[in-house]
Design an enzyme around this catalytic site. Structure first.
Site, PDB file in Angstrom:
ATOM      1  N   PRO A 385       0.798  -1.226   0.000  1.00  7.82           N
ATOM      2  CA  PRO A 385       0.000   0.000   0.000  1.00  7.82           C
ATOM      3  C   PRO A 385       0.838   1.288   0.000  1.00  7.82           C
ATOM      4  CG  PRO A 385      -0.122  -1.113   2.122  1.00  7.82           C
ATOM      5  CD  PRO A 385       0.538  -2.065   1.172  1.00  7.82           C
ATOM      6  N   GLU A 473      12.909  -9.206   1.676  1.00  8.39           N
ATOM      7  CA  GLU A 473      12.097  -8.095   2.184  1.00  8.39           C
ATOM      8  C   GLU A 473      12.829  -6.799   1.835  1.00  8.39           C
ATOM      9  OE1 GLU A 473      11.961  -8.018   6.446  1.00  8.39           O
ATOM     10  OE2 GLU A 473      10.545  -6.345   6.521  1.00  8.39           O
ATOM     11  N   HIS A 475      12.811  -2.427   1.862  1.00  6.60           N
ATOM     12  CA  HIS A 475      12.233  -1.122   2.224  1.00  6.60           C
ATOM     13  C   HIS A 475      13.130  -0.026   1.678  1.00  6.60           C
ATOM     14  CE1 HIS A 475       9.461  -3.145   4.852  1.00  6.60           C
ATOM     15  NE2 HIS A 475      10.482  -3.835   5.322  1.00  6.60           N
ATOM     16  N   ARG A 482      13.189   4.536  12.365  1.00  5.78           N
ATOM     17  CA  ARG A 482      12.036   5.448  12.353  1.00  5.78           C
ATOM     18  C   ARG A 482      11.141   5.196  13.575  1.00  5.78           C
ATOM     19  NH1 ARG A 482       9.425   5.040   6.570  1.00  5.78           N
ATOM     20  NH2 ARG A 482       8.218   6.777   7.436  1.00  5.78           N
TER      21      ARG A 482
HETATM   22  C1  DQA Z   1       8.346   1.163   3.607  1.00  5.99           C
HETATM   23  C2  DQA Z   1       8.476   1.356   5.108  1.00  5.99           C
HETATM   24  C3  DQA Z   1       7.150   1.134   5.804  1.00  5.99           C
HETATM   25  O1  DQA Z   1       7.303   1.339   7.193  1.00  5.99           O
HETATM   26  C4  DQA Z   1       6.113   2.079   5.290  1.00  5.99           C
HETATM   27  O2  DQA Z   1       4.863   1.836   5.883  1.00  5.99           O
HETATM   28  C5  DQA Z   1       6.007   2.079   3.810  1.00  5.99           C
HETATM   29  C6  DQA Z   1       7.229   2.030   3.038  1.00  5.99           C
HETATM   30  C7  DQA Z   1       9.639   1.538   2.878  1.00  5.99           C
HETATM   31  O3  DQA Z   1       9.776   1.151   1.709  1.00  5.99           O
HETATM   32  O4  DQA Z   1      10.485   2.214   3.424  1.00  5.99           O
HETATM   33  O5  DQA Z   1       4.920   2.214   3.245  1.00  5.99           O
HETATM   34  O6  DQA Z   1       8.071  -0.177   3.349  1.00  5.99           O
END
Ligand code: DQA
Length: 527
Positions: A385, A473, A475, A482
């Site tokens: 999302p 995974e 990000h 954070r």
């Molecule tokens: C994220 C990190 C998540 O905490 C956040 O809710 C996102 C993006 C990232 O790519 O840094 O929607 O997955």
């Protein structure tokens, strides 16, 4: 590309073959039913759902059509009463009426079973065949033969029920595994042997292995194969005469497919074997000259087929219940030469037994490695999302690149590494789970950025741990630096590795790591 027509006594069925994509398919479907606006049920298997089904569904809905969607487990073994009931249940529970339309997107299994569901639901509803395989385009989707398998024989329970039209998007062939492409060509080879003219001449030079044909040759062959089938069906819709010839190679072929176990040999592979048996029998029956039979068998054997462990006894046992048996007599399609087929029911039992033994030797001596799979590694890159907003969403945290910029970056990097990527994104947890589940029928690995679902979704974690595909995974930011509620990841320990805090560069890092893992070249220090 090509607009063909099948004219039956009661109906004109347009057959369009096009390099069009899902948007083209959606527009064609819309224009077929423009003034009426029926409801649609789009059915495909889970592999096709991942590759095409979901996006066709989205395009259809964006044309303003009302479309229900359903995916089924893939494979010939699923062409049964249980799967048929799933389709009928869906139609009934969604209150489909005789005005409504079933859309069958996929190979022969999907068109056969959905055509059959359409033939019996509410005493017959309309359906459209949207073939995505070579076999589907040249054979299964054309002619209105619909069926499911019975434990005693393939396609035993079925009906003649013509689709409203056939729309074949050639682009879908790009995602076929080599084995599907070459086994689908069995129906082209069969058509050429029956025709014996221009198609046969061309094929004789090219050889029976579709993997050695160029893309243009394959497309041209599909069109010619479809034309040849259309001609036969238009003269004999209900198989009372000439259409029976299309069963060349199918008498032993069906028995073999059944006895080997559905999925061991594909339909096309079994038909390739069955055609060899037909040539052998034709020669022994004194119909085909020895030199022609020898040359034909040599030509056919340039295509190596997978091995299956079958016995002559089991093969013979599977024959009599074949639906082509007529009052105890087996009906064979034999040839005196390409282009001159004959229907025979006088092949002596001893000869059939001898042929079964001959065929078994061949099948048991087939290729050891049955699947010549794709060579490029296939990676599903999945976004959760709010990542569709990248570029404008908090650029100070996530960078200024859009999701499509990131996809292009991945595409370029994957190409350099000889890998193939498929991108899917959704704001919905259930949809992400579906993509993960479907990935097991296509992908070698997954890179997933689940967005905020990382920190909340046990269901996503369960999906990943259920399918057990190597997963990274990813990000863009570093969630551990954070807010505290971002520190926990539900998926971390079911993934190979977490790549975070590298912005868009993280994708190349993740791809390299995943591809090294998949090729077994991951160094000790990595991780
Ligand atoms: C994220 C990190 C998540 O905490 C956040 O809710 C996102 C993006 C990232 O790519 O840094 O929607 O997955």
């Amino acid at each position: 590309m090509s607009v063909l027509e099948l004219r039956t006594a009661s109906k004109l069925i347009p057959i369009r073959i096009e390099c069009g994509g899902m948007e083209w398919l959606a527009r064609e479907i819309e224009s077929c039913f423009a003034p009426q606006r029926p409801r649609f049920l789009l059915v495909c298997d889970e592999r096709v759902a991942l590759l095409y089904g979901k996006s066709l569904h989205t395009y259809l809905e964006s044309c303003g059509l009302s479309v229900e969607f359903m995916s089924l487990p893939p494979g010939e073994s699923e062409k049964n009463f249980r799967t048929l009931k799933l389709i009928l249940d869906k139609l009934a529970h969604k209150n489909f009426s005789r005005k409504d339309v079933l859309l069958a997107l996929g190979g022969g299994v999907i068109t056969d079973i959905n055509g059959f569901a359409a033939s019996i639901y509410a005493r017959g509803i309309r359906w459209i065949a949207l073939p995505t395989t070579v076999l589907g385009m040249v054979d299964a989707s054309i002619g209105g033969k619909t069926a499911i398998n019975h434990e005693t024989a393939k396609n035993l329970i079925g009906a003649f029920h013509q689709p409203e039209c056939v729309l074949a998007d050639i682009l879908t062939l790009k995602t076929l595994v080599p084995r599907e492409t070459r086994s689908g060509a069995a129906e082209i080879v069969k058509g050429a042997l029956l025709e014996g003219g221009a198609i046969w001449m061309e094929l004789q030079d090219e050889g029976p292995d579709a993997l050695t044909w160029s893309e243009a040759q394959l497309f041209a062959m599909i069109e010619k194969g479809a034309r040849a089938k259309i001609e036969i069906v238009s003269r004999d819709e209900f198989e009372s005469g000439e259409r029976m010839l299309l069963n060349l190679g199918h008498t032993f072929g069906h028995a073999l497919e059944n006895v080997a176990g559905y999925g061991t040999l594909t339909h096309g592979e079994a038909v390739f074997y069955g055609m060899q048996a037909a040539v052998w029998l034709s020669e022994k029956m004194g119909l085909m000259k020895k030199e022609i039979a020898v040359a034909l068998l040599l030509w056919m054997q340039t295509l190596s087929l997978p091995r299956a462990n079958v016995t002559a006894e089991s093969l013979l046992q599977a024959l009599p219940s074949d639906k082509k048996a007529d009052q105890g007599k087996l009906r064979w399609i034999l040839l005196s030469k390409p282009g001159v087929p004959e229907i025979r029911d006088d092949v002596p039992l001893e000869l059939v037994q001898e042929c079964a033994a001959w065929l078994c030797d061949r099948v048991r001596g087939g290729e050891e490695v049955s699947v010549r799979e794709h060579s490029a590694k296939r990676i599903l890159i999945l976004h959760g999302p709010n990542l569709n907003l990248l570029g404008t969403r908090e650029p100070e945290i996530y960078g200024s690149q859009t999701l499509s910029d990131i996809e292009s970056l991945c595409e370029t990097h994957a190409q350099k590494c000889g890998a193939e990527c498929l991108f899917r994104s959704s704001n919905h947890e259930g949809e992400l789970i579906e993509y993960i589940q479907w990935a097991r029928h296509w992908a070698d690995g997954i890179i997933v950025n689940p967005g905020a679902y990382t920190h909340t979704s046990v269901a996503l974690r369960d999906a990943l741990s259920a399918i057990k595909l190597p997963t990274i995974e990813l990000h863009l930011s570093d969630p551990s630096q954070r807010e505290e509620y971002r520190h926990h990841s539900f998926i971390r320990d079911v993934c190979l590795r977490t790549v975070s805090g590298h912005g868009a560069d993280g994708y190349a890092i993740a791809l390299d790591f995943l591809l090294s893992h998949l090729s077994g070249t991951l160094g000790q220090s990595a991780g």
